[in-house]
Structure formats: structure tokens, C-alpha cells
Motif scaffolding. Sequence first.
Motif, mmCIF file in Angstrom:
data_model
loop_
_atom_site.group_PDB
_atom_site.id
_atom_site.type_symbol
_atom_site.label_atom_id
_atom_site.label_comp_id
_atom_site.label_asym_id
_atom_site.label_seq_id
_atom_site.Cartn_x
_atom_site.Cartn_y
_atom_site.Cartn_z
ATOM 1 N N GLY A 59 7.321 -5.145 7.257
ATOM 2 C CA GLY A 59 7.704 -6.491 6.935
ATOM 3 C C GLY A 59 6.407 -7.318 6.115
ATOM 4 N N GLN A 60 5.495 -6.743 6.035
ATOM 5 C CA GLN A 60 4.291 -7.037 5.080
ATOM 6 C C GLN A 60 4.235 -6.561 4.117
ATOM 7 O OE1 GLN A 60 0.788 -7.218 7.715
ATOM 8 N NE2 GLN A 60 1.910 -7.842 9.362
ATOM 9 N N ASP A 61 3.528 -7.063 2.920
ATOM 10 C CA ASP A 61 3.079 -6.302 1.716
ATOM 11 C C ASP A 61 2.346 -5.470 1.871
ATOM 12 O OD1 ASP A 61 5.018 -8.023 0.265
ATOM 13 O OD2 ASP A 61 3.681 -9.624 -0.254
ATOM 14 N N VAL A 62 2.124 -4.288 1.113
ATOM 15 C CA VAL A 62 1.084 -3.323 1.170
ATOM 16 C C VAL A 62 -0.466 -4.240 1.055
ATOM 17 C CG1 VAL A 62 0.124 -1.266 0.435
ATOM 18 C CG2 VAL A 62 2.713 -1.554 0.597
ATOM 19 N N SER A 63 -1.185 -3.856 1.880
ATOM 20 C CA SER A 63 -2.622 -4.648 1.602
ATOM 21 C C SER A 63 -3.716 -3.519 1.605
ATOM 22 C CB SER A 63 -2.748 -5.617 2.753
ATOM 23 O OG SER A 63 -2.914 -4.592 3.979
ATOM 24 N N ALA A 64 -4.849 -4.055 1.237
ATOM 25 C CA ALA A 64 -5.892 -3.087 0.985
ATOM 26 C C ALA A 64 -6.458 -2.590 2.635
ATOM 27 C CB ALA A 64 -7.196 -3.830 0.389
ATOM 28 N N ARG A 65 -6.145 -3.385 3.626
ATOM 29 C CA ARG A 65 -6.480 -3.142 4.969
ATOM 30 C C ARG A 65 -5.486 -1.915 5.135
ATOM 31 N NH1 ARG A 65 -5.851 -7.330 9.806
ATOM 32 N NH2 ARG A 65 -5.940 -5.763 11.310
ATOM 33 N N MET A 66 -4.304 -1.949 4.929
ATOM 34 C CA MET A 66 -3.198 -0.660 5.359
ATOM 35 C C MET A 66 -3.660 0.522 4.483
ATOM 36 S SD MET A 66 0.682 -0.765 4.707
ATOM 37 C CE MET A 66 1.911 0.841 5.174
#
Length: 93
Positions: A59-66
Motif C-alpha cells: 500500500g506504500q510506494d516503493v521507497s529507498a528503505r524497501m
Amino acid sequence: HKNDFFVAYVTRAVVFVPGDIVSLLHGANGLKFRQYLFGSLLGLFPEMGFQVMVGNYLGQDVSARMIVSLVVMIVVSAILSIIINRIINKKSV
């Protein structure tokens, strides 16, 4: 049967084959239960960690953390595989 632990670990860590088929093959090939159990548990930890992280980020955008988390899981799994392989090779020499 020298590397039952490593075989169980690798077949669980490499998730291209369904788990039920892996379990059936290990049972049919007579892997020792204790080595199968611990190898399977250790091999499943990286996959379980990844699944938990993916579920957390749904449900979240792909982030650098992921992406960093994914890379860390891959690196940890690779390092663990190398360490286990070296330990088993030293014991068999």
C-alpha cells in the motif's frame, strides 16, 4: 548424506521449488531429520523476513528503505550460505 544440513538449507533458501515438493524429496532421499529441520529453518528465515517486509510496505510506494532492506536480506542470505558451505567443507576434509 554428508551435507544433509546444507542441502536442506539451500533448497529452502532458493525458493524456486514449492516447499511441499522439497519436503517430499528430502523425505524420500532419507535426510536425517535433525539436519533437515535445522537446515530448513535457517533456509526459511531470509524468505520469511522478506515476506514480512513486503507485507509491511504494501500500500506504500516503493521507497529507498524497501530496496535497501531487500538488498540487505539478499546479502545476508548469500553470506550465510558461504559460511555454512565452508563449515561443512571443513568438517568433511
